[in-house]
Design an enzyme around this catalytic site. Structure first.
Site, PDB file in Angstrom:
ATOM      1  CE  LYS A 142       5.602   4.015   0.222  1.00  0.00           C
ATOM      2  NZ  LYS A 142       6.484   3.095  -0.526  1.00  0.00           N
ATOM      3  N   PRO A 184       0.845  -1.152   0.000  1.00  0.00           N
ATOM      4  CG  PRO A 184      -0.612  -1.548   1.739  1.00  0.00           C
ATOM      5  CD  PRO A 184       0.479  -2.133   0.985  1.00  0.00           C
ATOM      6  CD  GLU A 185       2.536   3.099  -4.602  1.00  0.00           C
ATOM      7  OE1 GLU A 185       2.877   4.270  -4.823  1.00  0.00           O
ATOM      8  OE2 GLU A 185       2.493   2.230  -5.486  1.00  0.00           O
ATOM      9  NE  ARG A 224      10.160  -3.324  -6.408  1.00  0.00           N
ATOM     10  CZ  ARG A 224       9.387  -2.589  -5.614  1.00  0.00           C
ATOM     11  NH1 ARG A 224       9.896  -1.627  -4.901  1.00  0.00           N
ATOM     12  NH2 ARG A 224       8.103  -2.841  -5.526  1.00  0.00           N
TER      13      ARG A 224
END
Length: 272
Positions: free
Chosen positions: A58, A2-3, A262
DNA sequence: AGTGCGACCCGAACGC
DNA sequence: TGCGTTCGGGTCGCAC
């Protein structure tokens, strides 16, 4: 993870569900999740209430009055509020029970999330919190600040955007979206980014995050925020997870590469 | 100091 | 159908 937008959504949802309810019991099913002392964790929480829920980057920060419970959801952490007598799901690792017999349950398939219970005055001694950079929604994020942080770096800009000590709160999804809106190639070195491009990054980051927060976040694969709330930002994604689909701006095929390990999606025509 | 990469976990998707 | 492999929304710590 989750950002930032997802964490903000969880924060707002949970504030409506758990504030000012007295904690009656704590069940630690997976102790590795707790970074602070395990015994203290239970003893300190029992009898207290969450009087507020804040957020830094975050990190979710449950305010207990004299203590903070820090919670990082990492990749797949979620919170659910359930009746205490409901069966415990195999991915529920920490269960906080209130006196009204509801539970706040932390659910995390990959067990990457972490919690840390600290005295309030020690917040700035938590390394990860202390080092957080400026959030995209904060007006202190200026092009000059970005340029100063970026212009001596030899890393790809994509990797730099994921560095929480520079901009706080961007993750893999929104970093790709920010670079698309800024028309910057994800492989471009930090040292080649101009002051004007920093301005674009700043503007795009604010735009992406504000819109994502309004939408309640993005849903990809496993991520839904607490209580089954599903983010709606996915429909606005321009590049992320759109490999081989057409650019919404120029109809070129979106490509996927690896940057710093990534997955990175971009339009080779718009982001030269 | 800056950078690169494996480790932490597990389930889903994919290849055979 | 089943088995093995690869991948991932994040971050940390270690090695160079």
């Amino acid at each position: 993870m989750p950002e930032i937008a997802e964490v903000e959504t969880v924060r707002n949802t949970l504030k409506n569900m758990v504030l000012n309810k007295t904690i009656k019991d704590v069940n630690i099913i997976y102790p590795k999740m707790i970074e602070s002392d395990i015994k203290d964790f239970k003893n300190i929480l029992i009898g207290k209430k969450f009087i507020d829920i804040k957020r830094i980057g975050k990190w979710l920060i449950f305010d207990l009055g004299d203590y903070y419970l820090l919670s990082h959801l990492r990749m797949e952490g979620k919170y659910f509020v359930k009746e205490h007598n409901e069966e415990i799901n195999k991915h529920e690792h920490i269960i906080i029970t209130f006196t009204d017999n509801t539970d706040l349950r932390y659910h995390d398939t990959r067990k990457f999330g972490r919690m840390n219970l600290i005295k309030k005055e020690n917040l700035n001694e938590v390394e990860a919190i202390k080092k957080q950079g400026i959030e995209p929604i904060n007006d202190n994020l200026t092009k000059e600040y970005l340029y100063e942080k970026i212009h001596k770096k030899n890393l790809p800009i994509k990797t730099i955007l994921l560095d929480q000590t520079i901009i706080s709160g961007l993750g893999n999804i929104y970093a790709d979206e920010v670079l698309f809106l800024s028309k910057i190639n994800p492989l471009k070195k930090g040292s080649d980014i101009t002051l004007d491009e920093c301005e674009m990054i700043k503007k795009s980051a604010k735009e992406v995050i504000e819109k994502a927060i309004l939408c309640g976040g993005t849903t990809i694969k496993s991520y839904t925020s607490s209580l089954g709330v599903t983010g709606r930002f996915q429909q606005y994604l321009m590049v992320h997870k759109r490999e081989n689909e057409l650019c919404k701006n120029c109809n070129t095929s979106i490509i996927r590469i690896k940057v710093g390990g990534r997955s990175t999606y971009y339009c080779p025509n718009c982001q030269k």
